[in-house]
Structures are given as structure tokens and as C-alpha cells.
Design an enzyme around this catalytic site. Structure first.
Site, PDB file in Angstrom:
ATOM      1  N   GLY A  20     -15.689  -8.666 -24.172  1.00  0.00           N
ATOM      2  CA  GLY A  20     -13.998  -8.890 -23.850  1.00  0.00           C
ATOM      3  C   GLY A  20     -13.523  -9.825 -22.466  1.00  0.00           C
ATOM      4  N   SER A  26      -9.415 -11.116 -17.267  1.00  0.00           N
ATOM      5  CA  SER A  26      -9.794 -10.142 -17.339  1.00  0.00           C
ATOM      6  C   SER A  26     -10.135  -9.362 -17.253  1.00  0.00           C
ATOM      7  CB  SER A  26     -10.755 -10.818 -18.403  1.00  0.00           C
ATOM      8  OG  SER A  26     -10.713 -11.851 -19.836  1.00  0.00           O
ATOM      9  N   ILE A  99     -12.114  -4.960 -25.394  1.00  0.00           N
ATOM     10  CA  ILE A  99     -10.843  -6.057 -26.704  1.00  0.00           C
ATOM     11  C   ILE A  99     -10.601  -5.268 -27.328  1.00  0.00           C
ATOM     12  CG2 ILE A  99     -12.265  -6.508 -28.961  1.00  0.00           C
ATOM     13  CD1 ILE A  99     -14.894  -7.178 -27.832  1.00  0.00           C
ATOM     14  N   TYR A 162       5.255  -1.145 -27.165  1.00  0.00           N
ATOM     15  CA  TYR A 162       2.531  -0.971 -27.618  1.00  0.00           C
ATOM     16  C   TYR A 162       3.320  -0.971 -28.915  1.00  0.00           C
ATOM     17  CZ  TYR A 162      -1.506  -1.058 -25.549  1.00  0.00           C
ATOM     18  OH  TYR A 162      -3.477  -0.426 -25.041  1.00  0.00           O
ATOM     19  N   LYS A 169      -5.093   2.270 -29.948  1.00  0.00           N
ATOM     20  CA  LYS A 169      -5.668   3.019 -29.028  1.00  0.00           C
ATOM     21  C   LYS A 169      -6.205   5.085 -29.022  1.00  0.00           C
ATOM     22  CE  LYS A 169      -6.547  -0.165 -26.037  1.00  0.00           C
ATOM     23  NZ  LYS A 169      -7.769  -1.061 -26.110  1.00  0.00           N
ATOM     24  N   SER A 202      -3.646 -10.357 -22.629  1.00  0.00           N
ATOM     25  CA  SER A 202      -3.496  -9.223 -24.057  1.00  0.00           C
ATOM     26  C   SER A 202      -1.603  -8.781 -23.030  1.00  0.00           C
ATOM     27  CB  SER A 202      -4.291  -8.509 -23.575  1.00  0.00           C
ATOM     28  OG  SER A 202      -5.890  -9.025 -24.297  1.00  0.00           O
TER      29      SER A 202
HETATM   30  P1  NAP Z   1      -7.882  -9.461 -21.526  1.00  0.00           P
HETATM   31  O1  NAP Z   1      -8.101 -10.456 -21.052  1.00  0.00           O
HETATM   32  O2  NAP Z   1      -7.709 -10.505 -22.679  1.00  0.00           O
HETATM   33  O3  NAP Z   1      -9.172  -9.004 -22.466  1.00  0.00           O
HETATM   34  C1  NAP Z   1      -8.887  -8.783 -23.726  1.00  0.00           C
HETATM   35  C2  NAP Z   1     -10.834 -10.018 -24.010  1.00  0.00           C
HETATM   36  O4  NAP Z   1     -10.853  -8.930 -25.854  1.00  0.00           O
HETATM   37  C3  NAP Z   1     -10.078 -10.981 -24.473  1.00  0.00           C
HETATM   38  O5  NAP Z   1     -11.549 -11.507 -24.448  1.00  0.00           O
HETATM   39  C4  NAP Z   1     -10.054 -11.341 -26.189  1.00  0.00           C
HETATM   40  O6  NAP Z   1     -10.845 -12.662 -26.684  1.00  0.00           O
HETATM   41  C5  NAP Z   1     -11.226 -10.703 -26.499  1.00  0.00           C
HETATM   42  N1  NAP Z   1     -11.581 -10.723 -27.621  1.00  0.00           N
HETATM   43  C6  NAP Z   1      -9.818 -10.043 -29.155  1.00  0.00           C
HETATM   44  N2  NAP Z   1     -10.246  -9.933 -30.616  1.00  0.00           N
HETATM   45  C7  NAP Z   1     -11.878 -10.255 -30.046  1.00  0.00           C
HETATM   46  C8  NAP Z   1     -12.435 -10.271 -31.157  1.00  0.00           C
HETATM   47  N3  NAP Z   1     -12.311 -10.182 -32.752  1.00  0.00           N
HETATM   48  N4  NAP Z   1     -14.448 -10.977 -30.549  1.00  0.00           N
HETATM   49  C9  NAP Z   1     -14.488 -10.600 -29.165  1.00  0.00           C
HETATM   50  N5  NAP Z   1     -13.161 -10.551 -28.797  1.00  0.00           N
HETATM   51  C10 NAP Z   1     -12.215  -9.978 -29.158  1.00  0.00           C
HETATM   52  O7  NAP Z   1      -6.981  -8.578 -21.169  1.00  0.00           O
HETATM   53  P2  NAP Z   1      -7.552  -7.205 -20.826  1.00  0.00           P
HETATM   54  O8  NAP Z   1      -6.256  -6.693 -20.427  1.00  0.00           O
HETATM   55  O9  NAP Z   1      -8.685  -7.410 -19.856  1.00  0.00           O
HETATM   56  O10 NAP Z   1      -7.869  -6.383 -22.013  1.00  0.00           O
HETATM   57  C11 NAP Z   1      -9.047  -6.059 -21.191  1.00  0.00           C
HETATM   58  C12 NAP Z   1      -9.095  -4.246 -22.680  1.00  0.00           C
HETATM   59  O11 NAP Z   1      -7.780  -3.471 -21.928  1.00  0.00           O
HETATM   60  C13 NAP Z   1      -8.965  -4.221 -23.880  1.00  0.00           C
HETATM   61  O12 NAP Z   1      -9.042  -2.918 -24.593  1.00  0.00           O
HETATM   62  C14 NAP Z   1      -7.134  -3.431 -23.200  1.00  0.00           C
HETATM   63  O13 NAP Z   1      -6.012  -2.747 -24.529  1.00  0.00           O
HETATM   64  C15 NAP Z   1      -7.066  -2.495 -22.457  1.00  0.00           C
HETATM   65  N6  NAP Z   1      -6.217  -2.366 -21.489  1.00  0.00           N
HETATM   66  C16 NAP Z   1      -5.365  -2.792 -20.644  1.00  0.00           C
HETATM   67  C17 NAP Z   1      -4.649  -2.981 -20.229  1.00  0.00           C
HETATM   68  C18 NAP Z   1      -4.106  -4.110 -19.858  1.00  0.00           C
HETATM   69  O14 NAP Z   1      -2.407  -4.119 -18.865  1.00  0.00           O
HETATM   70  N7  NAP Z   1      -3.889  -5.376 -19.228  1.00  0.00           N
HETATM   71  C19 NAP Z   1      -4.388  -1.800 -19.649  1.00  0.00           C
HETATM   72  C20 NAP Z   1      -4.959  -0.619 -21.189  1.00  0.00           C
HETATM   73  C21 NAP Z   1      -5.713  -1.298 -21.517  1.00  0.00           C
HETATM   74  P3  NAP Z   1     -10.246 -14.233 -26.885  1.00  0.00           P
HETATM   75  O15 NAP Z   1      -8.974 -14.126 -25.696  1.00  0.00           O
HETATM   76  O16 NAP Z   1     -11.387 -14.854 -26.735  1.00  0.00           O
HETATM   77  O17 NAP Z   1      -9.954 -13.687 -27.482  1.00  0.00           O
END
Ligand code: NAP
Length: 262
Positions: A20, A26, A99, A162, A169, A202
């Protein structure tokens, strides 16, 4: 004459797989930095050719991080990833599943308008992938291990826009508990970190995300938003021996926002 004894990092020589990392914002990248700081050996994955160079550059900055391709929706990619890790000849100790994906339009229009295809896609990438990744990782965790996923409050509370991601989730959190129950007898712990909102690629896909950040900063007990490093340090705890008694849990790293009623 007697200097301080050498203090190894909390993850010294632990073999960790982190899925991810897309860019330096990220959450997975913050976790990778903290894991390196604590002495872990890292394997990072990227989804497609488009991200390869960026993730290789970040791995170079981390030092000693290997980079492999893996789209979690592709069974062949997962199988190949498992084979490469198996060839290492050393056990896998930790997996970070960071992810998620949903169609942008499903994070902007009324939830009732969610299409079946959008619903299934969000669940496939964001929830089922934890099961698929655990299936390849568990046999490699011969000395026990720690699987960590990232979730959000929108799983149990309604957060505007969301939508389908909240439902995915909720599924992810249930998957985490079933995996924790099943893999526990093998010494494999499975937990989720429920992160407060952080501006990442994301998160930007969610309509009016900046309003969510403002609300949390105003109302959370700590009166501020969450730093990626705070999430990463909890991931270190869960991956390390310090977390050895913790499984099937959701740890909130959100400046306390989740306790507030209003
Ligand atoms: P991010 O940097 O966009 O990370 C999401 C990752 O998922 C990216 O590396 C993306 O790759 C990858 N991904 C999507 N589809 C995929 C696939 N089919 N195969 C492999 N990788 C895939 O955003 P982030 O906020 O760090 O998100 C990471 C996690 O934290 C997610 O589960 C998100 O829901 C969770 N989260 C985020 C927040 C927040 O506010 N940011 C809060 C709570 C939880 P590509 O970009 O290459 O598609």
C-alpha cells in the site's frame, strides 16, 4: 569504560511485507519508515507499472527495502509474491495491509445510489484482499507473526460521503476478527488500526474531506488531527514482541475522536 549496552530496535531483523505504499504521503510509507527505524527488513509492493518507479525511489530512500509488483485483485500476483517470499528461506514476521479503493463517484453521491459493481469492487479491494493476503502470508509465518490492517471509524458510524467504503471497512474489520480467531493457534495475531483522517491520495477522493479534518481538529480530545507517524508507531507496537498479547483488536489512533458523542 562501560558504555550503554547495544539496544536493538523493536523489529530488529524482522521480515516485514508492506502493501500500500503509493507515495510519501501513504500511511504505508510512514509505517515503512518506522519499521526501518526499528531494524526490520522490508518488502514493499506496488500495484501497477505506473507506480513502480515511484515506489522504487521511496524504497531506495528507506534503504534495504525490496520492491515487488502485486495487484491484490490478481491471484497470480499474490501467488508470485508468496513464491518470492518463500524463496527467502527465512520466516515472514509481519504484514501490513494498507490498501483500499472505491470508485470516486461512490464517495460523492448518496449511498443509496451505489451500484452493485461499485459495491463489489470496494469490498474486493478493501476487504477481501486481507483474506487473500493472509492466505499467502500465514504459511510463511512459521515462527508466528503479526498481520495489521488499516480501518476507519466510518465502519461503525456514518461519516458523510464515506458511504460504500464504510461498509467495506465493516467487512474488513469482521474479516480481521475471523482471521485472528483462525490463525491465533499458529501464533499469528491479526489486528486493525483505526486511523484518524489524514490527507492522502485515497482520502482526497472523498468529497468534502477537508471538512472531516476540520471537525476532528475542533472536537477530538487532543484538539488536533492525527500524524502518520503516530499510526506508524502503533503498527511497530503491534508487529513487535510488545504486542504479543493483542489480537483481534481495533486500536484507534485518532486523537481520541471516536469517544465523542457530539
Ligand atoms: P494511499 O496512499 O492512497 O494508499 C492506498 C493504497 O492502496 C495505495 O498504495 C493504492 O495503490 C493501494 N491499492 C489500491 N488498489 C490496489 C490493488 N488492487 N492492489 C494493490 N494495491 C492497491 O492512501 P492511505 O490513506 O495511505 O490508505 C491506506 C489505508 O489506510 C487504506 O486502507 C485506507 O482506507 C486506510 N485509512 C486511511 C485514512 C486516511 O484518512 N488517510 C484513515 C483511516 C484508514 P495505487 O495508488 O497504486 O492504486
Amino acid at each position: 569504560m562501560f558504555g550503554f549496552p547495544f539496544m536493538p530496535g523493536l523489529l530488529e531483523a524482522k521480515n516485514a511485507l508492506i502493501l500500500g505504499v503509493a507515495n510519501r504521503w501513504s500511511l504505508a510509507y510512514a509505517i515503512a519508515e518506522a519499521f526501518r527505524r526499528e531494524g526490520a527488513l522490508l518488502t514493499l509492493t506496488y500495484q501497477g507499472e505506473r507506480q513502480r518507479q515511484a515506489v522504487e525511489n521511496l524504497a531506495g530512500e528507506l534503504g534495504k527495502a525490496r520492491v515487488l509488483a502485486c495487484d491484490v485483485t490478481q491471484p497470480d500476483d499474490l501467488e508470485r509474491l508468496g513464491q518470492v517470499l518463500a524463496r527467502d528461506g527465512r520466516p515472514l514476521d509481519a504484514v501490513v495491509h494498507s490498501i483500499a479503493f472505491a470508485q470516486r463517484e461512490d464517495l460523492a453521491r448518496p449511498f443509496v445510489e451505489t451500484s452493485e459493481a461499485g459495491f463489489l469492487l470496494a469490498h474486493r479491494v478493501s476487504a477481501y484482499s486481507l483474506v487473500a493476503v493472509s492466505r499467502i502470508a500465514a504459511p510463511l509465518m512459521t515462527q508466528g507473526g503479526s498481520i495489521i490492517t488499516l480501518t476507519y471509524l466510518g465502519a461503525t458510524r456514518v461519516v458523510p460521503n464515506y458511504n460504500v467504503m464504510g461498509v467495506a471497512k465493516a467487512s474488513l474489520e469482521a474479516c480481521m476478527r475471523y482471521l485472528a480467531s483462525e490463525l491465533g493457534p499458529r501464533g499469528i495475531r491479526v489486528n486493525a488500526i483505526s486511523a484518524g483522517p489524514v490527507k492522502t491520495a485515497s482520502a482526497r477522493a472523498i468529497k468534502d474531506f477537508s471538512a472531516v479534518l476540520d471537525t476532528v481538529a475542533e472536537r477530538a480530545p487532543l484538539r488536533r488531527n492525527t500524524e502518520p507517524g503516530e499510526i506508524a508507531d502503533v503498527a511497530v507496537f503491534l508487529a513487535s514482541n510488545l504486542g504479543r498479547g493483542v489480537t483481534g483488536n481495533i486500536l484507534f489512533v485518532d486523537a481520541g475522536y471516536q469517544i465523542m458523542g457530539l
